[in-house]
Write an enzyme that holds these catalytic residues in place. Structure first.
Site, PDB file in Angstrom:
ATOM      1  N   LYS A 125      18.110   3.355 -12.518  1.00  0.00           N
ATOM      2  CA  LYS A 125      16.302   3.240 -12.599  1.00  0.00           C
ATOM      3  C   LYS A 125      15.837   1.605 -12.294  1.00  0.00           C
ATOM      4  CE  LYS A 125      15.218   7.562 -13.776  1.00  0.00           C
ATOM      5  NZ  LYS A 125      16.280   8.191 -14.423  1.00  0.00           N
TER       6      LYS A 125
HETATM    7  C1  LIG Z   1      16.712   9.504 -13.582  1.00  0.00           C
HETATM    8  C2  LIG Z   1      18.220   9.769 -13.495  1.00  0.00           C
HETATM    9  C3  LIG Z   1      18.780  10.706 -12.602  1.00  0.00           C
HETATM   10  C4  LIG Z   1      17.895  11.820 -11.697  1.00  0.00           C
HETATM   11  O1  LIG Z   1      17.328  10.783 -10.523  1.00  0.00           O
HETATM   12  P1  LIG Z   1      16.008  11.521  -9.784  1.00  0.00           P
HETATM   13  O2  LIG Z   1      15.432  10.382  -9.050  1.00  0.00           O
HETATM   14  O3  LIG Z   1      15.029  12.083 -11.023  1.00  0.00           O
HETATM   15  O4  LIG Z   1      16.660  12.850  -9.164  1.00  0.00           O
HETATM   16  C5  LIG Z   1      20.253  10.821 -12.466  1.00  0.00           C
HETATM   17  N1  LIG Z   1      21.041  10.208 -13.355  1.00  0.00           N
HETATM   18  C6  LIG Z   1      20.498   9.101 -14.312  1.00  0.00           C
HETATM   19  C7  LIG Z   1      21.535   8.492 -14.938  1.00  0.00           C
HETATM   20  C8  LIG Z   1      19.204   9.170 -14.312  1.00  0.00           C
HETATM   21  O5  LIG Z   1      18.865   8.301 -15.320  1.00  0.00           O
END
Ligand SMILES: *Cc1c(COP(=O)(O)O)cnc(C)c1O
Length: 477
Positions: A120
């Site tokens: 993120k």
């Molecule tokens: C947010 C997240 C996801 C999922 O990603 P999306 O964009 O919501 O599909 C997967 N793994 C981790 C570690 C995350 O923080």
């Protein structure tokens, strides 16, 4: 470049006009009027670029109303090895997203070397700098408000800390996060970061956010906004690493690759879909879910059936514990030939707690054209994958990345090199690593002992009036 709503009933807007907002006024999500196309000559030139230069090249096609020199400065400030290494030296962090080779044709794209050890940060760090820039230009302020059970809230705080014109009010369930997650958030001493620990569960905190957001007068008076995963700038920032990963895994632009993506809200893989629509030679996009398999169900059966909270399971890959994939509407818009009325029809069912089924429609026959594959991975699968990676390659992966590896290896076409997206570092999920391997994951040196730092947070009962009073006391009028 203008942006239109997936529900077809909102005026077209520019990149900066949608930057600070959320949903379109008709309840839809914004997408480019047309996807910009990348020519072969551009691809050949882009292959040689640094991450920051590549990000500039890609984002220039989307953020057309930001002067190029400004966009360049923002991107250069964002994508540095200092931000994306946490003081480590065990990978080539000048790449920002180093590619780790497991086998001849299997790779892990490291996306989790940012400040909060999850992918993120790739988009959120850019968002912090874009917000600061846009707010300064408009002489405005923004108070970002949300609830978190760990990942998104910390990524937002690390992106917005110290930024002019921005405050972050983040609710979290008191005592429910791991000691590491608490330390990550509550040790921030920046005066523009406000952590509020709610006596209750995550859902209580989420309900308080909804209650405040539904008070439109309050929201306007205190300039309250969010940074959730439907934000278009976040999606566009994620497109960049599909290009970077493709170039790193191939020798020439004649090749195709498969990407495997651990998915929750469909944000990450939506960026992959858009990269492919722009002309990046992606063969397959492989979507991995955990036990919460609403998206896997859609790609296998044509039924999109979001779950209620009672049927949303708490798993050992918690960032994928979603019942409703907020970005999925963007893909469906393309699947139905960008027919906003059709999207409205489908989501009138979803928004009323129901489901829709494309099996007996022409859209089902259209789906293979988009070349998705999907599968799910359970707790036992995660443990097994984490063990196998450790024993065979000496590589430790986190639980979400393990879901992606399991499904990717199972679903890939053997002719395609497979790039598995790493979405977090194992240090964030020490408990499951201990269960799988009987040992603790390593932590980047910079985060050693973070639990011992002084913490700052406001503990509050789940009382909306108290929360409003707190916000108004901390937002100068
Ligand atoms: C947010 C997240 C996801 C999922 O990603 P999306 O964009 O919501 O599909 C997967 N793994 C981790 C570690 C995350 O923080």
């Amino acid at each position: 470049m203008k942006y239109i709503s997936t529900r077809g009933n909102a005026p077209a807007k520019t990149f900066t006009e949608i930057l600070l907002g959320g949903l379109a006024p008709d309840g839809g999500l914004y997408l480019p009027e047309q996807y910009p196309q990348v020519t072969r000559a551009e691809l050949d030139a882009w292959r040689k670029l640094s991450y920051a230069d590549l990000a500039f090249a890609v984002l220039s096609k989307f953020a057309t109303d930001i002067p190029v020199a400004d966009l360049k400065a923002i991107v250069d400030k964002t994508y540095t090895a200092a931000v994306y290494s946490n003081g480590r030296a065990d990978s080539d962090f000048s790449q920002i997203t180093p590619l780790r080779k497991l086998d001849d044709n299997v790779f892990i794209l490291e996306l989790s070397n940012g400040p909060t050890l999850a992918f993120k940060d790739m988009a959120m760090q850019l968002l912090g700098n874009l917000f600061e820039y846009a707010l300064a230009k408009q002489n405005e302020e923004l108070n970002i408000f949300g609830a978190t059970s760990g990942d998104t809230g910390s990524a937002a705080e690390y992106a917005m800390r110290g930024k002019k014109g921005i405050r972050v009010f983040m609710l979290s369930p008191n005592g429910k996060m791991s000691a590491f997650q608490r330390a990550q958030m509550y040790s921030l001493q920046d005066p523009n970061i406000f952590n509020i620990a709610i006596n209750g569960m995550f859902d209580d905190a989420q309900d308080m956010v909804k209650a405040v957001s539904n008070d439109h007068a309050f929201k306007a008076k205190y300039k309250i906004g969010t940074v959730n995963s439907i934000n278009w700038a976040r999606v566009s920032a994620q497109i960049v690493y599909y290009f970077k990963g493709y170039f790193a895994a191939t020798q020439s632009n004649d090749e195709h690759v498969a990407f495997s993506v651990p998915s929750g809200n469909f944000g990450n893989i939506c960026a992959g879909h858009i990269a492919r629509m722009m002309g990046l030679p992606i063969g397959q996009l492989i979507l991995a879910t955990n036990e919460n398999d609403v998206l896997d169900e859609f790609f296998r059966t044509g039924v999109y059936r979001p779950r209620d909270t009672r049927h949303t399971y708490e798993t050992s890959s918690p960032s994928m514990d979603i019942s409703k994939a907020s970005n999925f509407e963007r893909f469906v818009f393309d699947l139905v030939g960008r027919d906003g009325a059709k999207v409205r029809e489908f989501w009138s069912k979803v928004d009323a707690g129901g489901s829709f089924d494309i099996k007996d429609t022409p859209y089902w026959d259209n789906l293979p054209k988009f070349d998705f594959a999907s599968g799910k991975s359970t707790h036992q699968d995660r443990l097994k994958t984490i063990r196998e990676l450790w024993e065979e390659y000496g590589v430790m992966v986190d639980t979400h990345t393990a879901d992606g590896l399991k499904v990717g290896l199972e679903q890939r076409r053997p002719s395609l090199p497979l790039v598995c997206l790493e979405t977090a570092l194992p240090a964030k999920f020490a408990e499951t690593i201990q269960e799988a391997l009987g040992r603790q994951p390593e932590r980047p040196a910079k985060l050693e002992g973070i639990e011992n730092l002084p913490q700052r947070c406001e503990v509050m009962d789940a009382d909306v009036e108290k929360l409003k009073a707190y916000i108004s006391a901390h937002v100068p009028q």
